[in-house]
Design an enzyme around this catalytic site. Structure first.
Site, PDB file in Angstrom:
ATOM      1  N   GLU A  30       7.230  -2.549   4.019  1.00 40.12           N
ATOM      2  CA  GLU A  30       6.107  -1.893   4.686  1.00 40.12           C
ATOM      3  C   GLU A  30       6.417  -1.795   6.168  1.00 40.12           C
ATOM      4  OE1 GLU A  30       1.283  -2.085   5.414  1.00 40.12           O
ATOM      5  OE2 GLU A  30       2.159  -3.168   3.706  1.00 40.12           O
ATOM      6  N   ASP A 104       1.353   5.597  13.777  1.00 36.84           N
ATOM      7  CA  ASP A 104       0.951   6.293  15.007  1.00 36.84           C
ATOM      8  C   ASP A 104       1.172   7.785  14.801  1.00 36.84           C
ATOM      9  OD1 ASP A 104       0.665   7.349  17.581  1.00 36.84           O
ATOM     10  OD2 ASP A 104       1.498   5.556  18.520  1.00 36.84           O
ATOM     11  N   ARG A 179      -8.055  -1.829   7.870  1.00 34.97           N
ATOM     12  CA  ARG A 179      -9.029  -1.620   8.941  1.00 34.97           C
ATOM     13  C   ARG A 179      -8.909  -0.229   9.534  1.00 34.97           C
ATOM     14  NH1 ARG A 179      -6.693  -5.026  14.138  1.00 34.97           N
ATOM     15  NH2 ARG A 179      -4.479  -4.716  13.713  1.00 34.97           N
ATOM     16  N   GLU A 181      -8.041   2.486   7.859  1.00 34.68           N
ATOM     17  CA  GLU A 181      -8.686   3.404   6.935  1.00 34.68           C
ATOM     18  C   GLU A 181     -10.204   3.311   7.050  1.00 34.68           C
ATOM     19  OE1 GLU A 181      -7.386   4.574   2.691  1.00 34.68           O
ATOM     20  OE2 GLU A 181      -8.742   2.880   2.435  1.00 34.68           O
TER      21      GLU A 181
END
Length: 205
Positions: A30, A104, A179, A181
């Site tokens: 990830e 980002d 958070r 989302e």
């Protein structure tokens, strides 16, 4: 952190599973795990698999470390520098999946070239993923969703797996809301989920 950190100054192991202290089956990466909600959730619900989380921001890394310690997780390894360094270090065909969730977006047109999804990094993804490995992307920024879809469908090694219109509005299986989302939904932006398969031989380096 010294115990969990992947050291790219050392030679990469022949088998990436050697990074973990116990046997793991599949390995997932990830990139930019932020608050760590998704990374921790996946590691908890899939203890048989190994996870590598990349996060260069100190506060986010500290939060992730705290959660790992509290839950006693042994199937996570961490990296706190540029993801490119780790991707170039990983042996070819080592990963079963790569997550890039709410990166980002660099929303200004003149900054789009800074977006992490680009042809060079897709080559890196292709090299690191096993045949059939998945690249999963989520964002609430329409221009970045379109950007990613265009770059991935133009890349010879990636196939978009969507079959129906809902496939890119429904979250991935075993999903936990992050958070970022939650903030997007509060601000009335629609999250999108893109699922790609690495279906061809990796690009020659």
């Amino acid at each position: 952190m010294p115990t969990l950190r992947v050291d790219v100054d050392e030679d990469a192991p022949y088998d990436l599973r050697e990074l973990f202290t116990h046997q793991v089956n599949q390995i997932y990466l990830e990139i930019g795990f932020g608050g760590g909600e998704h990374l921790i959730h996946q590691a908890v619900t899939n203890p048989q698999d190994g996870y590598i989380g990349i996060e260069p921001f100190v506060n986010s890394m500290a939060k992730g470390l705290r959660s790992i310690e509290e839950k006693g997780l042994s199937n996570i390894r961490l990296f706190d520098e540029d993801a490119v360094f780790l991707l170039d270090w990983i042996p070819p065909s080592s990963l079963d999946g790569i997550y890039l969730l709410y990166p980002d977006p660099w929303p200004k047109l003149r900054h789009w070239k800074r977006r992490f999804v680009n042809s060079e990094n897709l080559d890196r993804f292709s090299r690191a993923l096993k045949p059939g490995g998945r690249f999963r992307f989520a964002s609430d920024i329409e221009s970045y969703v379109n950007w990613t879809l265009q770059h991935c469908t133009n890349h010879p090694d990636f196939e978009w797996l969507a079959q129906t219109a809902s496939d890119w509005t429904d979250p991935f299986e075993n999903w936990v809301q992050t958070r970022y989302e939650a903030k997007a939904i509060r601000e009335l932006r629609t999250p999108c989920y893109l699922d790609f398969c690495r279906s061809a031989l990796p690009v020659e380096s």
